[in-house]
Design a protein around this motif. Structure first.
Motif, mmCIF file in Angstrom:
data_model
loop_
_atom_site.group_PDB
_atom_site.id
_atom_site.type_symbol
_atom_site.label_atom_id
_atom_site.label_comp_id
_atom_site.label_asym_id
_atom_site.label_seq_id
_atom_site.Cartn_x
_atom_site.Cartn_y
_atom_site.Cartn_z
ATOM 1 N N PRO A 77 34.343 53.367 32.633
ATOM 2 C CA PRO A 77 35.504 52.752 33.288
ATOM 3 C C PRO A 77 35.449 52.780 34.824
ATOM 4 N N ARG A 78 34.536 53.543 35.379
ATOM 5 C CA ARG A 78 34.420 53.609 36.850
ATOM 6 C C ARG A 78 33.234 52.828 37.388
ATOM 7 N N HIS B 288 34.875 47.690 36.349
ATOM 8 C CA HIS B 288 35.474 48.244 35.136
ATOM 9 C C HIS B 288 34.450 48.634 34.086
ATOM 10 N N SER C 155 32.251 42.355 36.605
ATOM 11 C CA SER C 155 32.737 43.738 36.672
ATOM 12 C C SER C 155 34.073 43.914 37.389
#
Length: 144
Positions: free
Chosen positions: A121-122, A81, A56
């Motif tokens: 994306p977070r 990510h 990640s």
């Protein structure tokens, strides 16, 4: 040792030997979780943290173990990510995401529990809720 102390020991060690910032929240103890349930929760935390380290790119992980009524919930969240929507779509019934996620899903399935992964994306969030099986566990303990 018990689930909570074992998780605390594992996560403290993880923070000391990696660059991850680790946040762990849990009650003093969780009652009425079978030994198989405790093992599954511990292994899922291990696999989730390994996935953060390997894939990640995350720098922080949050592990929250809670209970409400008859439900026990484990949430593991990272700030990496995340996984693409395509990979998340492939996840149901597929082993293409690797042994780790498939193994987590299978551990929870064997306990008749709930397993869910959401990602963007977070970061990625793993949600697990094994049943307590209070009556089943009490019957097995009384028979020993």
């Amino acid at each position: 040792m018990g689930l909570i102390p074992a998780l605390r020991w594992y996560l403290d060690g993880l923070q000391k030997r990696t660059s991850l910032t680790v946040d762990f929240e849990a009650p003093t103890e969780i009652a009425d979780v079978t030994p198989d349930g405790e093992r599954a929760l511990f292994r899922i935390v291990q696999e989730s943290t390994n996935n953060v380290l390997r894939h990640s790119g995350g720098t922080a992980i949050s592990v929250t173990l809670s209970e409400s009524g008859k439900e026990v919930t484990l949430e593991v969240e990272d700030n990496g990510h995340g996984m693409s929507a395509e990979k998340l779509d492939q996840m149901e019934g597929a082993a293409s995401l690797g042994v780790g996620i498939a193994g987590m899903r299978e551990r929870v399935r064997q306990l008749d529990g709930a397993f869910k992964i959401s990602s963007g994306p977070r970061g990625t969030q793993v949600f697990v809720s094994p049943p307590r099986h209070e009556e089943k566990y009490a019957a097995n303990s009384a028979g020993r």
